[in-house]
Motif scaffolding. Structure first.
Motif, PDB file in Angstrom:
ATOM      1  N   MET A  67       1.292  -1.365  -0.275  1.00 23.24           N
ATOM      2  CA  MET A  67      -0.006   0.007  -0.182  1.00 23.24           C
ATOM      3  C   MET A  67       0.916   1.207  -0.149  1.00 23.24           C
ATOM      4  SD  MET A  67      -3.278  -0.676   0.172  1.00 23.24           S
ATOM      5  CE  MET A  67      -4.198   0.080   0.883  1.00 23.24           C
ATOM      6  N   VAL A  68       1.701   1.789  -0.614  1.00 22.17           N
ATOM      7  CA  VAL A  68       1.720   1.677  -2.086  1.00 22.17           C
ATOM      8  C   VAL A  68       3.270   1.543  -2.199  1.00 22.17           C
ATOM      9  CG1 VAL A  68       1.392   2.705  -5.249  1.00 22.17           C
ATOM     10  CG2 VAL A  68      -0.706   2.724  -3.160  1.00 22.17           C
ATOM     11  N   ALA A  69       3.584   0.794  -3.385  1.00 21.36           N
ATOM     12  CA  ALA A  69       5.303   0.255  -3.737  1.00 21.36           C
ATOM     13  C   ALA A  69       5.097   0.074  -4.942  1.00 21.36           C
ATOM     14  CB  ALA A  69       6.149  -0.327  -2.501  1.00 21.36           C
ATOM     15  N   LEU A  70       6.224   1.319  -6.299  1.00 23.60           N
ATOM     16  CA  LEU A  70       6.171   0.822  -7.269  1.00 23.60           C
ATOM     17  C   LEU A  70       7.605   0.588  -7.308  1.00 23.60           C
ATOM     18  CD1 LEU A  70       4.100   3.576  -8.384  1.00 23.60           C
ATOM     19  CD2 LEU A  70       3.335   1.093  -8.678  1.00 23.60           C
ATOM     20  N   GLN A  71       7.541  -0.226  -8.850  1.00 23.06           N
ATOM     21  CA  GLN A  71       9.416  -0.677  -8.825  1.00 23.06           C
ATOM     22  C   GLN A  71       9.518  -0.939 -10.719  1.00 23.06           C
ATOM     23  OE1 GLN A  71      10.438  -4.993  -7.942  1.00 23.06           O
ATOM     24  NE2 GLN A  71      12.214  -4.816  -8.128  1.00 23.06           N
ATOM     25  N   LYS A  72      10.781  -0.544 -10.401  1.00 22.12           N
ATOM     26  CA  LYS A  72      11.142  -0.162 -12.506  1.00 22.12           C
ATOM     27  C   LYS A  72      12.233  -0.629 -12.055  1.00 22.12           C
ATOM     28  CE  LYS A  72       8.819   2.978 -15.244  1.00 22.12           C
ATOM     29  NZ  LYS A  72       8.856   4.035 -15.497  1.00 22.12           N
ATOM     30  N   ILE A  73      12.701  -1.602 -12.890  1.00 22.48           N
ATOM     31  CA  ILE A  73      13.578  -2.467 -12.961  1.00 22.48           C
ATOM     32  C   ILE A  73      14.620  -2.258 -14.608  1.00 22.48           C
ATOM     33  CG2 ILE A  73      15.003  -4.785 -12.878  1.00 22.48           C
ATOM     34  CD1 ILE A  73      13.783  -5.477 -10.722  1.00 22.48           C
ATOM     35  N   SER A  74      15.585  -1.602 -14.879  1.00 19.14           N
ATOM     36  CA  SER A  74      15.858  -2.275 -16.416  1.00 19.14           C
ATOM     37  C   SER A  74      16.639  -2.777 -16.817  1.00 19.14           C
ATOM     38  CB  SER A  74      17.362  -0.922 -15.632  1.00 19.14           C
ATOM     39  OG  SER A  74      18.676  -1.603 -15.745  1.00 19.14           O
ATOM     40  N   LYS A  75      16.165  -3.242 -18.462  1.00 18.04           N
ATOM     41  CA  LYS A  75      16.568  -4.828 -18.485  1.00 18.04           C
ATOM     42  C   LYS A  75      17.484  -5.531 -18.343  1.00 18.04           C
ATOM     43  CE  LYS A  75      16.013  -7.062 -22.637  1.00 18.04           C
ATOM     44  NZ  LYS A  75      16.141  -7.652 -24.318  1.00 18.04           N
ATOM     45  N   ASP A  76      18.490  -4.715 -17.816  1.00 17.20           N
ATOM     46  CA  ASP A  76      20.364  -4.991 -17.933  1.00 17.20           C
ATOM     47  C   ASP A  76      20.441  -4.801 -16.693  1.00 17.20           C
ATOM     48  OD1 ASP A  76      20.232  -2.658 -16.969  1.00 17.20           O
ATOM     49  OD2 ASP A  76      21.960  -1.605 -18.735  1.00 17.20           O
ATOM     50  N   TYR A  77      18.676  -4.861 -15.940  1.00 19.48           N
ATOM     51  CA  TYR A  77      19.608  -5.302 -14.042  1.00 19.48           C
ATOM     52  C   TYR A  77      20.983  -4.130 -13.445  1.00 19.48           C
ATOM     53  CZ  TYR A  77      16.661  -9.169 -15.083  1.00 19.48           C
ATOM     54  OH  TYR A  77      15.596 -10.471 -15.246  1.00 19.48           O
ATOM     55  N   ARG A  78      20.515  -3.579 -14.602  1.00 16.99           N
ATOM     56  CA  ARG A  78      21.694  -1.554 -13.392  1.00 16.99           C
ATOM     57  C   ARG A  78      21.027  -1.396 -12.859  1.00 16.99           C
ATOM     58  NH1 ARG A  78      26.103   0.576 -15.585  1.00 16.99           N
ATOM     59  NH2 ARG A  78      26.129   1.139 -14.239  1.00 16.99           N
ATOM     60  N   TYR A  79      19.694  -0.358 -13.157  1.00 20.18           N
ATOM     61  CA  TYR A  79      19.257   0.005 -12.083  1.00 20.18           C
ATOM     62  C   TYR A  79      17.691  -0.519 -11.501  1.00 20.18           C
ATOM     63  CZ  TYR A  79      22.557   2.694 -14.217  1.00 20.18           C
ATOM     64  OH  TYR A  79      23.971   4.090 -14.682  1.00 20.18           O
ATOM     65  N   GLU A  80      17.498   0.359 -10.870  1.00 20.29           N
ATOM     66  CA  GLU A  80      16.040  -0.361  -9.995  1.00 20.29           C
ATOM     67  C   GLU A  80      15.484   0.724  -9.049  1.00 20.29           C
ATOM     68  OE1 GLU A  80      14.330  -3.382  -6.666  1.00 20.29           O
ATOM     69  OE2 GLU A  80      17.022  -2.513  -6.345  1.00 20.29           O
ATOM     70  N   ARG A 102       7.565  14.787   1.845  1.00 22.42           N
ATOM     71  CA  ARG A 102       8.680  14.034   2.178  1.00 22.42           C
ATOM     72  C   ARG A 102       8.375  12.904   3.122  1.00 22.42           C
ATOM     73  NH1 ARG A 102      13.365  16.887   1.648  1.00 22.42           N
ATOM     74  NH2 ARG A 102      12.907  18.641   1.135  1.00 22.42           N
ATOM     75  N   ASP A 103       7.478  13.257   4.039  1.00 27.30           N
ATOM     76  CA  ASP A 103       6.708  12.379   5.206  1.00 27.30           C
ATOM     77  C   ASP A 103       6.083  10.857   4.637  1.00 27.30           C
ATOM     78  OD1 ASP A 103       8.382  13.089   7.009  1.00 27.30           O
ATOM     79  OD2 ASP A 103       6.443  15.175   7.745  1.00 27.30           O
ATOM     80  N   HIS A 104       5.418  11.093   3.485  1.00 30.44           N
ATOM     81  CA  HIS A 104       4.668  10.678   2.962  1.00 30.44           C
ATOM     82  C   HIS A 104       5.169   9.553   1.032  1.00 30.44           C
ATOM     83  CE1 HIS A 104       1.819  12.493   5.924  1.00 30.44           C
ATOM     84  NE2 HIS A 104       1.675  13.515   4.984  1.00 30.44           N
ATOM     85  N   ILE A 105       6.197   9.861   0.733  1.00 33.96           N
ATOM     86  CA  ILE A 105       6.736   9.344   0.073  1.00 33.96           C
ATOM     87  C   ILE A 105       8.646   9.047   0.184  1.00 33.96           C
ATOM     88  CG2 ILE A 105       6.921   9.940  -2.855  1.00 33.96           C
ATOM     89  CD1 ILE A 105       5.004  12.581  -2.351  1.00 33.96           C
ATOM     90  N   LYS A 106       8.961   8.278  -0.286  1.00 39.77           N
ATOM     91  CA  LYS A 106      10.324   7.515  -0.379  1.00 39.77           C
ATOM     92  C   LYS A 106      10.789   7.345  -1.699  1.00 39.77           C
ATOM     93  CE  LYS A 106      13.128   4.324   1.250  1.00 39.77           C
ATOM     94  NZ  LYS A 106      13.838   3.426   2.319  1.00 39.77           N
ATOM     95  N   ILE A 107      11.381   7.566  -2.641  1.00 37.41           N
ATOM     96  CA  ILE A 107      11.928   7.423  -3.458  1.00 37.41           C
ATOM     97  C   ILE A 107      13.554   6.606  -3.840  1.00 37.41           C
ATOM     98  CG2 ILE A 107      11.997   7.955  -6.357  1.00 37.41           C
ATOM     99  CD1 ILE A 107       9.709  10.053  -5.374  1.00 37.41           C
ATOM    100  N   THR A 108      13.377   5.272  -3.884  1.00 42.28           N
ATOM    101  CA  THR A 108      15.296   5.812  -4.158  1.00 42.28           C
ATOM    102  C   THR A 108      15.225   5.174  -5.474  1.00 42.28           C
ATOM    103  OG1 THR A 108      14.115   3.200  -3.277  1.00 42.28           O
ATOM    104  CG2 THR A 108      15.464   4.519  -2.021  1.00 42.28           C
ATOM    105  N   LEU A 109      16.481   5.137  -6.219  1.00 43.05           N
ATOM    106  CA  LEU A 109      17.234   4.733  -6.817  1.00 43.05           C
ATOM    107  C   LEU A 109      18.407   3.757  -6.690  1.00 43.05           C
ATOM    108  CD1 LEU A 109      17.211   4.803 -10.562  1.00 43.05           C
ATOM    109  CD2 LEU A 109      18.663   6.197 -10.413  1.00 43.05           C
ATOM    110  N   ASN A 110      18.779   2.129  -7.458  1.00 42.99           N
ATOM    111  CA  ASN A 110      19.888   1.718  -7.027  1.00 42.99           C
ATOM    112  C   ASN A 110      20.466   1.231  -7.900  1.00 42.99           C
ATOM    113  OD1 ASN A 110      19.043   0.976  -4.464  1.00 42.99           O
ATOM    114  ND2 ASN A 110      17.557   0.007  -4.157  1.00 42.99           N
ATOM    115  N   GLN A 111      21.963   2.064  -7.933  1.00 51.40           N
ATOM    116  CA  GLN A 111      22.446   1.718  -9.044  1.00 51.40           C
ATOM    117  C   GLN A 111      23.892  -0.075  -9.198  1.00 51.40           C
ATOM    118  OE1 GLN A 111      25.741   4.194  -9.691  1.00 51.40           O
ATOM    119  NE2 GLN A 111      26.113   3.845 -12.028  1.00 51.40           N
TER     120      GLN A 111
END
Length: 194
Positions: A67-80, A102-111
């Protein structure tokens, strides 16, 4: 008179040197500085210098959970990209700054490293781990815009669509990353069996 003549001779020598050797005069220095400034400004968003830019393409793997988490993964598995929202606490159907929520949204980019071959689905109950897998460099969104464009359904599970614009991320070393625009369309979220 001697000073005037000497100044005239120096100017004539400089002008002839410029034509033969390409000596740069202050006016050209100014033009070069303006060009360099324009190039530098191209990598600045909201007064933050941007070190890297990335854009997910249509081959990205998209999933949702909770409630609610979204994920996007690059095809080469380098970025999430992971977006976590407290949906009841943020605006819908209009663009807003993530800074204001910012207390209600957390956005991370993993390399991940170039040789990475696995990123677990955000909603899996049985994650798989590889002994060769290295920890990613994590960037956290510090600025950007978001629009919840659609919510399809009132009860869990339901579908959500959203777009982000000019998300600026920063890691622990103060390196920055820009995601100019990302879109999630009709992603199933909430709790459901399966």
């Amino acid at each position: 008179m001697k000073k005037t003549f000497l100044a005239f001779v120096v100017i004539v020598i400089l002008l002839s040197c410029k034509q033969k050797t390409g000596i740069v005069f202050p006016a050209q220095w100014q033009n070069d500085t303006l060009q360099q400034t324009a190039k530098a400004k191209a990598n600045i968003v909201n007064n933050l210098a941007i070190d890297n830019t990335y854009q997910f393409d249509s081959t990205a793997i998209v999933s949702g959970c909770g409630m609610v988490a979204l994920q996007k993964i690059s095809k080469d598995y380098r970025y999430e990209l992971i977006i976590e929202l407290i949906l009841d606490s943020i605006p819908k159907y209009k663009q807003f700054s993530i800074v204001d929520f910012r207390d209600h949204i957390k956005i991370t980019l993993n390399q991940y490293s170039k040789d990475n071959k696995l990123i677990n689905d955000i909603c899996t109950d049985t994650p798989v781990y590889s002994k060769d897998q290295k920890e990613p460099i994590t960037f956290t969104a510090i600025e950007g815009l978001m629009t919840i464009t659609n919510i399809d359904g009132k009860h869990s599970p339901f579908k959500i669509s959203l777009t982000t614009n000019n998300l600026v991320f920063q890691n622990a070393d103060k390196e920055t990353f820009l995601l100019p625009k990302e879109e999630f369309k009709d992603v199933l979220v909430g709790w459901y069996a399966g």
